[in-house]
Write an enzyme that holds these catalytic residues in place. Structure first.
Site, PDB file in Angstrom:
ATOM      1  N   SER A 274      31.866  66.273  10.797  1.00 32.22           N
ATOM      2  CA  SER A 274      32.402  65.716  12.040  1.00 32.22           C
ATOM      3  C   SER A 274      33.102  66.823  12.808  1.00 32.22           C
ATOM      4  CB  SER A 274      33.382  64.581  11.738  1.00 32.22           C
ATOM      5  OG  SER A 274      34.442  65.051  10.949  1.00 32.22           O
ATOM      6  N   CYS A 275      33.015  66.732  14.139  1.00 32.30           N
ATOM      7  CA  CYS A 275      33.645  67.728  14.998  1.00 32.30           C
ATOM      8  C   CYS A 275      35.111  67.369  15.198  1.00 32.30           C
ATOM      9  CB  CYS A 275      32.919  67.773  16.338  1.00 32.30           C
ATOM     10  SG  CYS A 275      33.703  68.832  17.566  1.00 32.30           S
ATOM     11  N   CYS A 276      35.901  68.409  15.455  1.00 32.35           N
ATOM     12  CA  CYS A 276      37.292  68.140  15.799  1.00 32.35           C
ATOM     13  C   CYS A 276      37.344  67.447  17.152  1.00 32.35           C
ATOM     14  CB  CYS A 276      38.074  69.453  15.848  1.00 32.35           C
ATOM     15  SG  CYS A 276      37.379  70.646  16.997  1.00 32.35           S
ATOM     16  N   GLY A 277      38.448  66.831  17.450  1.00 30.12           N
ATOM     17  CA  GLY A 277      38.548  66.093  18.705  1.00 30.12           C
ATOM     18  C   GLY A 277      38.408  64.619  18.432  1.00 30.12           C
ATOM     19  N   LYS A 278      37.740  63.900  19.330  1.00 31.92           N
ATOM     20  CA  LYS A 278      37.673  62.444  19.241  1.00 31.92           C
ATOM     21  C   LYS A 278      36.568  61.976  18.304  1.00 31.92           C
ATOM     22  CE  LYS A 278      39.578  61.694  23.859  1.00 31.92           C
ATOM     23  NZ  LYS A 278      39.367  61.070  25.177  1.00 31.92           N
TER      24      LYS A 278
END
Length: 263
Positions: free
Chosen positions: A105-109
């Site tokens: 998963s990417c950082c952020g939302k």
């Protein structure tokens, strides 16, 4: 002299109850090994045309470069199947960062499942291009008509960089990702502004295809085929309008239907 993009071969075609010998045209597969600063980086199996665009677009898509002026020297030896790229930066590339695909998963939302380098290079579209239904279908027809390689072989994918009413550049390749990388390379080599452009594509809109479009920087993708669920989720997050099944007189709008402009 460049490699032939098609090869002729005698085949037997079954038709109306009998086998008939005829000559057929097939798309050529060409392995191209890319050397970056003297080190082997990747081997791309591709159609042997627009190779400079392909290599530059691939390197940009992988996050190795952002602009063409980051390349000091570029040469291709088609007889050996090698492309040699010397970068302005002599910093040693950490090949494991590019060749090892890490899904997470990417950082952020909580963005969905980007590859490691994709986090750095995918762009959220700022300007949402609008287009009429008539032009959506016209651009698809125009792209399909323009691809001589597809008409001769039936064995390649087509991708076109477009304004909202005309084709700007069309590229074909045996690999759908390669066709998009060729367009990316074209944009970088010719310094084409892309925020008001879109991509018309012959293949399925997978998550990787959607990410390629996001890296190029366009805000819409039109395909004659279907998208995947993950591609649609990414398109929502990256502000990209996605249109599928653009055939004959109809199409499906999967994200940002408000950008379809009715007169």
């Amino acid at each position: 002299m460049g490699k032939n993009i098609t090869t002729s071969r005698k085949i037997f075609r079954y038709d109306n109850g009998e086998l008939v010998q005829q000559e057929d045209q097939m798309a050529t597969e060409f392995p191209l090994t890319v050397m970056v600063n003297g080190e082997e980086f990747v081997t791309l199996v591709c159609s042997p045309d627009s190779l400079e665009e392909l290599v530059i677009g691939f390197l940009a898509s992988e996050g190795v470069i952002r602009f063409k002026n980051e390349i000091k020297r570029f040469t291709i030896d088609e007889s050996l199947g090698f492309a040699y790229v010397d970068l302005v930066s002599t910093k040693k590339l950490q090949l494991k960062d590019y060749t090892k695909r890490v899904i997470g998963s990417c950082c952020g939302k909580g963005r969905h499942f980007y590859f490691q380098q994709d986090v750095k290079t995918a762009k959220t579209a700022i300007d949402g291009v609008t287009i009429t239904p008539e032009n959506c279908l016209k651009l698809m027809r125009d792209m399909q008509k323009s691809s001589k390689l597809f008409h001769h072989t039936g064995g390649v994918h087509n991708a076109a960089l477009c304004s909202t009413d005309k084709l700007i550049a069309v590229r074909s390749d045996i690999g759908r990702h390669n066709a998009l990388d060729k367009l990316y390379g074209y944009c970088l080599l010719h310094q084409v502004p892309v925020r008001d452009k879109l991509i018309v594509f012959s293949g399925r809109i997978s998550s990787e295809v959607l990410l390629k479009a996001a890296k190029i920087g366009v805000s819409a993708v039109i395909s004659k085929s279907a998208p995947t669920e993950l591609a649609i989720q990414m398109a929502e997050e990256l502000n990209i309008m996605t249109i599928g099944f653009a055939r004959n007189r109809s199409f499906n709008v999967y994200t940002h239907h408000e950008r379809i402009q009715f007169s």
